[in-house]
Enzyme design. Structure first.
Site, PDB file in Angstrom:
ATOM      1  N   SER A 166       0.830  -1.209   0.000  1.00 15.37           N
ATOM      2  CA  SER A 166       0.000   0.000   0.000  1.00 15.37           C
ATOM      3  C   SER A 166       0.862   1.256   0.000  1.00 15.37           C
ATOM      4  O   SER A 166       1.940   1.291   0.598  1.00 15.37           O
ATOM      5  CB  SER A 166      -0.878   0.001   1.249  1.00 15.37           C
ATOM      6  OG  SER A 166      -1.445   1.281   1.449  1.00 15.37           O
ATOM      7  N   TYR A 189      -2.246   5.371  -4.109  1.00 13.29           N
ATOM      8  CA  TYR A 189      -3.190   6.453  -3.858  1.00 13.29           C
ATOM      9  C   TYR A 189      -2.483   7.664  -4.440  1.00 13.29           C
ATOM     10  O   TYR A 189      -1.494   8.139  -3.860  1.00 13.29           O
ATOM     11  CB  TYR A 189      -3.433   6.648  -2.365  1.00 13.29           C
ATOM     12  CG  TYR A 189      -4.388   5.650  -1.741  1.00 13.29           C
ATOM     13  CD1 TYR A 189      -5.637   5.399  -2.302  1.00 13.29           C
ATOM     14  CD2 TYR A 189      -4.057   4.985  -0.565  1.00 13.29           C
ATOM     15  CE1 TYR A 189      -6.518   4.495  -1.717  1.00 13.29           C
ATOM     16  CE2 TYR A 189      -4.945   4.082   0.023  1.00 13.29           C
ATOM     17  CZ  TYR A 189      -6.171   3.850  -0.561  1.00 13.29           C
ATOM     18  OH  TYR A 189      -7.046   2.963   0.027  1.00 13.29           O
ATOM     19  N   THR A 215      -5.718   2.793  -6.911  1.00  7.35           N
ATOM     20  CA  THR A 215      -7.028   2.472  -6.340  1.00  7.35           C
ATOM     21  C   THR A 215      -7.984   3.598  -6.701  1.00  7.35           C
ATOM     22  O   THR A 215      -7.688   4.767  -6.465  1.00  7.35           O
ATOM     23  CB  THR A 215      -6.898   2.309  -4.816  1.00  7.35           C
ATOM     24  OG1 THR A 215      -6.023   1.207  -4.575  1.00  7.35           O
ATOM     25  CG2 THR A 215      -8.246   2.044  -4.158  1.00  7.35           C
ATOM     26  N   LYS A 282      -7.633  -0.693  -9.453  1.00  5.75           N
ATOM     27  CA  LYS A 282      -8.261  -1.449  -8.364  1.00  5.75           C
ATOM     28  C   LYS A 282      -9.539  -0.761  -7.895  1.00  5.75           C
ATOM     29  O   LYS A 282      -9.525   0.427  -7.551  1.00  5.75           O
ATOM     30  CB  LYS A 282      -7.292  -1.560  -7.173  1.00  5.75           C
ATOM     31  CG  LYS A 282      -7.910  -2.224  -5.942  1.00  5.75           C
ATOM     32  CD  LYS A 282      -6.868  -2.489  -4.872  1.00  5.75           C
ATOM     33  CE  LYS A 282      -7.431  -3.241  -3.686  1.00  5.75           C
ATOM     34  NZ  LYS A 282      -8.138  -2.407  -2.727  1.00  5.75           N
ATOM     35  N   HIS A 306     -13.104  -3.035  -2.013  1.00  5.41           N
ATOM     36  CA  HIS A 306     -12.266  -2.586  -0.898  1.00  5.41           C
ATOM     37  C   HIS A 306     -12.638  -3.339   0.385  1.00  5.41           C
ATOM     38  O   HIS A 306     -12.498  -2.822   1.495  1.00  5.41           O
ATOM     39  CB  HIS A 306     -12.470  -1.075  -0.699  1.00  5.41           C
ATOM     40  CG  HIS A 306     -11.221  -0.300  -0.392  1.00  5.41           C
ATOM     41  ND1 HIS A 306     -10.606   0.531  -1.289  1.00  5.41           N
ATOM     42  CD2 HIS A 306     -10.483  -0.202   0.738  1.00  5.41           C
ATOM     43  CE1 HIS A 306      -9.562   1.113  -0.727  1.00  5.41           C
ATOM     44  NE2 HIS A 306      -9.450   0.674   0.506  1.00  5.41           N
TER      45      HIS A 306
HETATM   46  C1  FNR Z   1      -7.440  -2.178   3.082  1.00  5.60           C
HETATM   47  N1  FNR Z   1      -7.605  -1.997   1.706  1.00  5.60           N
HETATM   48  C2  FNR Z   1      -6.809  -1.098   1.042  1.00  5.60           C
HETATM   49  N2  FNR Z   1      -6.889  -0.982  -0.316  1.00  5.60           N
HETATM   50  C3  FNR Z   1      -6.068  -0.149  -0.992  1.00  5.60           C
HETATM   51  O1  FNR Z   1      -6.159  -0.076  -2.214  1.00  5.60           O
HETATM   52  N3  FNR Z   1      -5.135   0.599  -0.303  1.00  5.60           N
HETATM   53  C4  FNR Z   1      -5.008   0.556   1.042  1.00  5.60           C
HETATM   54  O2  FNR Z   1      -4.160   1.219   1.627  1.00  5.60           O
HETATM   55  C5  FNR Z   1      -5.887  -0.301   1.754  1.00  5.60           C
HETATM   56  N4  FNR Z   1      -5.825  -0.376   3.117  1.00  5.60           N
HETATM   57  C6  FNR Z   1      -6.539  -1.336   3.784  1.00  5.60           C
HETATM   58  C7  FNR Z   1      -6.349  -1.504   5.157  1.00  5.60           C
HETATM   59  C8  FNR Z   1      -7.010  -2.532   5.822  1.00  5.60           C
HETATM   60  C9  FNR Z   1      -6.792  -2.710   7.285  1.00  5.60           C
HETATM   61  C10 FNR Z   1      -7.897  -3.379   5.117  1.00  5.60           C
HETATM   62  C11 FNR Z   1      -8.621  -4.510   5.804  1.00  5.60           C
HETATM   63  C12 FNR Z   1      -8.105  -3.201   3.761  1.00  5.60           C
HETATM   64  C13 FNR Z   1      -8.516  -2.884   0.935  1.00  5.60           C
HETATM   65  C14 FNR Z   1      -7.797  -4.175   0.514  1.00  5.60           C
HETATM   66  O3  FNR Z   1      -6.864  -3.945  -0.492  1.00  5.60           O
HETATM   67  C15 FNR Z   1      -8.785  -5.209  -0.044  1.00  5.60           C
HETATM   68  O4  FNR Z   1      -9.522  -4.650  -1.084  1.00  5.60           O
HETATM   69  C16 FNR Z   1      -9.718  -5.776   1.013  1.00  5.60           C
HETATM   70  O5  FNR Z   1      -9.080  -5.951   2.256  1.00  5.60           O
HETATM   71  C17 FNR Z   1     -10.258  -7.122   0.535  1.00  5.60           C
HETATM   72  O6  FNR Z   1     -11.229  -7.603   1.384  1.00  5.60           O
HETATM   73  P1  FNR Z   1     -10.965  -8.669   2.543  1.00  5.60           P
HETATM   74  O7  FNR Z   1     -10.103  -9.772   1.975  1.00  5.60           O
HETATM   75  O8  FNR Z   1     -10.320  -7.935   3.666  1.00  5.60           O
HETATM   76  O9  FNR Z   1     -12.366  -9.105   2.845  1.00  5.60           O
END
Ligand code: FNR
Length: 411
Positions: A166, A189, A215, A282, A306
């Protein structure tokens, strides 16, 4: 709004920004209130002093299922940090729906297929992976474990699969690259400031990340009610590994990462032009976005809501996947995430059009419970579970997992 509720809400950065902007507008009712900011712009002076310590456990995990990892992680993480990880946005409809809709996608096995040992290997954008399960980008792994993203990367490297780092990681992208000599992508981002954006993109390229993953679904943050209730603020003391190095003040550096709210197709083109790396967007949840992406030369499509943390109320990610796959028609690879907890879920997503499947929260819980060995355990559990599903369903390899292996859905 009564005073108590109002005071509680004002304690959160997101709402502070919205309330201040709304108060400044005259006449108040004639204007649309300014929306809440994004996680990259809500940093306040003093956030660098908020103490936080994640878990220090380092051990392999005996995993029966990943739901139990969440229960165990809750016992050892600080309340605010755990809730930050587990929560979804708004009423958490989409978060729940991700799990429900995956479970309601029945697998239809083809018995007597003569499969001996399924081959799980896959190639995605030039990277050979031992199995089609990768790590979704998640910010701030320091909330889970003191080893931060370096710990996750070490666990991922031990399995040979791919990690997406990330933009808002605590460890720097260079340290993470050193911990993981294997395949790696970088989530973006996109900073609103073009100079800051360029620096980030060039650093990622120089450190050996082979694809960039902007994203598109989080241009502002949809409030997460749990975080508001917990008065949870970003513990900037955990570090912002990818903030500009030219700025030594951590608050100012983090604020410089404030991402672009009016993100558009030209920004996606900019990312590609700046780096010449493959770009996978994404957050694709519609065939229209997928078709436009391909028309504009995007190299991959990442179907995701997400994990129910962006716009609450959108459909389950697995519901969008077959429609997106129909639009893509095999022209670019498809990554899928949101709600994947078992080998069956990976299989369902592969059958409905994904090329690889990413996992979010279970990896964070693995990190919390066992550091790099915990991450490795989670990935190995999912790999082994997928192997069993493939053997029982009668699929010899990943490309043979098609829609023929999904029965009509339960209503
Ligand atoms: C995320 N996700 C996320 N996505 C992204 O593009 N950049 C980010 O910095 C983050 N940060 C983030 C932090 C935390 C704690 C979580 C749980 C999720 C979303 C992540 O990439 C992904 O789309 C989801 O976590 C997928 O769903 P599940 O597997 O957690 O159900």
């Amino acid at each position: 709004m009564d005073d108590i509720k109002r005071r509680d809400l004002l304690l959160t950065g997101t709402v502070v920004a919205a309330a201040a902007a709304a108060a400044a507008s005259t006449p108040a009712l004639a204007q649309t209130p300014a929306p809440a900011g994004n996680a990259r712009s809500n940093i306040q002076p003093g956030d660098e002093l908020i103490p936080y310590e994640g878990s220090k456990e380092v051990k392999s995990l005996r995993i029966i299922n990943t739901a139990e990892l969440e229960v165990e992680a809750e016992k050892i993480l600080p309340r605010g940090g755990f809730d930050y990880i587990q929560s979804g946005s708004g009423a958490e409809y989409t978060k729940r729906e991700n799990i429900r809709a995956l479970e309601a996608t029945p697998i239809e096995p083809h018995f007597l297929s003569g499969v001996l040992k399924p081959d799980l290997t896959v190639n995605i954008l030039g990277s050979n992976l031992p199995f089609p399960i990768i790590v979704a980008p998640m910010g701030s792994h320091g909330r889970a474990h003191v080893s931060k993203e370096v710990g996750t990367a070490t666990g991922v490297a031990a399995t040979g699969t791919l990690m997406i780092l990330s933009t808002v990681s605590n460890s720097s992208l260079e340290d993470v690259a050193r911990a993981n000599p294997g395949p790696k992508w970088m989530q973006i981002y996109l900073p609103a400031d073009r100079g800051v954006a360029r620096e980030l993109l060039q650093r990622a390229k120089a450190a050996g990340y082979t694809a960039l993953i902007p994203t598109i679904d989080t241009t502002i943050q949809y409030p997460r009610e749990t975080n508001i209730r917990n008065n949870f603020r970003t513990p900037l003391s955990l570090g912002r590994g990818n903030a500009p190095r030219s700025e030594s003040d951590p608050v100012r550096a983090a604020r410089m990462m404030a991402s672009k709210t009016d993100l558009n197709w030209d920004d996606i083109a900019f990312i590609k032009q700046e780096t010449n790396l493959p770009v996978v967007i994404k957050g694709v949840m519609s065939p229209v976005t997928a078709t436009r992406a391909i028309e504009r030369g995007v190299d991959g499509v990442y179907v995701s809501n997400h994990g129910g943390r962006a716009l609450d109320g959108v459909s389950a990610s697995i519901t969008a996947l077959p429609r997106v796959a129909d639009a893509v028609r095999g022209r670019v690879p498809i990554v899928f995430d949101s709600g994947v907890r078992r080998g069956q879920d990976v299989f369902r997503a592969l059958a409905l059009g994904a090329d690889v499947v990413a996992v979010g929260r279970p990896v964070m819980y693995g990190l919390a419970l066992g550091g790099h060995l915990g991450v490795q355990s989670v990935l190995e559990y999912l790999r082994n579970d997928l192997y069993i599903v493939m053997q029982l369903a009668g699929t010899p390899d990943i490309k043979s997992i098609t829609r023929d292996y999904i029965a009509p859905r339960i209503a």
